[in-house]
Write an enzyme that holds these catalytic residues in place. Sequence first.
Site, PDB file in Angstrom:
ATOM      1  N   ASN A   7      52.676  77.412  30.031  1.00 29.82           N
ATOM      2  CA  ASN A   7      52.309  78.583  29.226  1.00 29.82           C
ATOM      3  C   ASN A   7      50.784  78.627  29.176  1.00 29.82           C
ATOM      4  OD1 ASN A   7      51.828  80.526  27.321  1.00 29.82           O
ATOM      5  ND2 ASN A   7      52.633  79.339  25.582  1.00 29.82           N
ATOM      6  N   LYS A   9      48.966  80.888  27.933  1.00 30.47           N
ATOM      7  CA  LYS A   9      48.433  81.607  26.767  1.00 30.47           C
ATOM      8  C   LYS A   9      47.362  82.591  27.254  1.00 30.47           C
ATOM      9  CE  LYS A   9      49.836  77.721  24.029  1.00 30.47           C
ATOM     10  NZ  LYS A   9      49.744  76.958  22.798  1.00 30.47           N
ATOM     11  N   HIS A  85      57.354  83.050  20.949  1.00 31.03           N
ATOM     12  CA  HIS A  85      56.469  81.887  20.859  1.00 31.03           C
ATOM     13  C   HIS A  85      55.875  81.829  19.449  1.00 31.03           C
ATOM     14  CE1 HIS A  85      52.971  79.316  21.371  1.00 31.03           C
ATOM     15  NE2 HIS A  85      53.668  78.754  22.347  1.00 31.03           N
ATOM     16  N   GLU A  87      52.987  81.437  18.401  1.00 34.52           N
ATOM     17  CA  GLU A  87      51.770  82.228  18.167  1.00 34.52           C
ATOM     18  C   GLU A  87      52.092  83.712  18.018  1.00 34.52           C
ATOM     19  OE1 GLU A  87      49.777  80.454  21.504  1.00 34.52           O
ATOM     20  OE2 GLU A  87      49.826  78.566  20.399  1.00 34.52           O
ATOM     21  N   GLU A 154      60.093  74.211  20.038  1.00 33.94           N
ATOM     22  CA  GLU A 154      58.671  73.920  19.873  1.00 33.94           C
ATOM     23  C   GLU A 154      58.361  73.728  18.395  1.00 33.94           C
ATOM     24  OE1 GLU A 154      56.241  75.182  23.503  1.00 33.94           O
ATOM     25  OE2 GLU A 154      56.284  76.883  22.139  1.00 33.94           O
ATOM     26  N   GLY A 160      49.550  72.374  20.360  1.00 33.94           N
ATOM     27  CA  GLY A 160      48.096  72.358  20.525  1.00 33.94           C
ATOM     28  C   GLY A 160      47.382  71.359  19.636  1.00 33.94           C
ATOM     29  N   SER A 196      52.415  69.717  22.869  1.00 32.66           N
ATOM     30  CA  SER A 196      51.615  68.527  23.208  1.00 32.66           C
ATOM     31  C   SER A 196      52.236  67.675  24.316  1.00 32.66           C
ATOM     32  CB  SER A 196      51.361  67.681  21.951  1.00 32.66           C
ATOM     33  OG  SER A 196      50.699  68.459  20.969  1.00 32.66           O
TER      34      SER A 196
HETATM   35  P1  PGA Z   1      50.612  72.724  23.940  1.00 31.64           P
HETATM   36  O1  PGA Z   1      51.301  74.158  23.769  1.00 31.64           O
HETATM   37  O2  PGA Z   1      51.296  72.036  25.087  1.00 31.64           O
HETATM   38  O3  PGA Z   1      49.168  73.015  24.210  1.00 31.64           O
HETATM   39  O4  PGA Z   1      50.840  71.982  22.645  1.00 31.64           O
HETATM   40  C1  PGA Z   1      52.676  74.316  23.951  1.00 31.64           C
HETATM   41  C2  PGA Z   1      53.058  75.762  23.781  1.00 31.64           C
HETATM   42  O5  PGA Z   1      52.475  76.462  22.944  1.00 31.64           O
HETATM   43  O6  PGA Z   1      53.969  76.262  24.490  1.00 31.64           O
END
Ligand code: PGA
Length: 234
Positions: A7, A9, A85, A87, A154, A160, A196
Site C-alpha cells: 500500500n 498510500k 483502510h 486512514e 489492520e 505506521g 508495521s
Molecule cells: P505500515 O502500513 O506497514 O506502514 O504500518 C500498513 C497499512 O497502512 O496498510
Amino acid sequence: MKIIAGNWKMNGSRAALETMINSLRDVNTPNTVILCVPYTMLRTGANGVQTGAQDVSPHVAGAYTGDISAQMLADAGAKYVIVGHSERRAYHNETNAVVRSKAQAAINAGLVPIICVGETMDEKQAGKAMAVIESGVRESVPSDENGKIIIAYEPRWAIGAGLTPTSSEIAQAHALIARTLKSMGRGGTPILYGASVKAGNAAAIMSIPNVDGVLVGGASLKPDDFIPIITSVK
Ligand code: PGA
C-alpha cells in the site's frame, strides 16, 4: 502460497513504480504480489505484479466530481482495490456501511476488494477489539456472496507506528475473522495481516494460523525493503 500486497498510500511516482516493477522481474516467487498505488500510477500488471487502487466510489458513474469508479480502475489496469483502510475511515469518516457499498461496487466491476478492518487503541484498551473486528467484518463485507474478496486485519493503533500485536493477538483476531466469514458463507476468504510489517517480521507473521498474507505500507515503497518480504515465504 501467500498474498503480499503493498500500500503506497500517497507516496511514489510513475518512475518509482517502473523501478519497482523492473526490480521484480527476476524475483521468482509463487506468491501473489499486488501493489496498491495512487490512481495516477495505475497500469496493467507486469513481471508477476498486479496493481490495485486505494479507494473507489460506490457509484457507477455520474456527477461525482473528483471520484473514480470501479469500472475506471479496471479500465486503467487495476485488479484490486483497498476499501475501508484505517486512514480512509479516520480522515474521510468512512463507516462500515460506506465500505460495504464500495466493496460491492468493486465486485460488480470485476475487481477484488481488499476490505480492511481493525480496532483503534481506545477500542483495544476498552476490551472491545474482538467486537469491533467482528462487526467490521459483518458490516463491511457485502452480503451478496458472489465475487472474490480479501480481508485485511489492520490494528489501527499499530499502522505506521512500528508497533505490532503479539502473535497470539494476531492469531486470535484472524481466527475470529475466519469464523465470522465462514458463518457469512465466505469460508476460505484470504485474510491478510497489516501494520508495521517488514522483512524482519514478515515470515513469522505469515506462519501464524489463518494469516494468508500481508498488507505492507512503508516497507513496500522500495525494492530493497519489499522484495525480501516477498521472498521470505513460499
Ligand atoms: P505500515 O502500513 O506497514 O506502514 O504500518 C500498513 C497499512 O497502512 O496498510
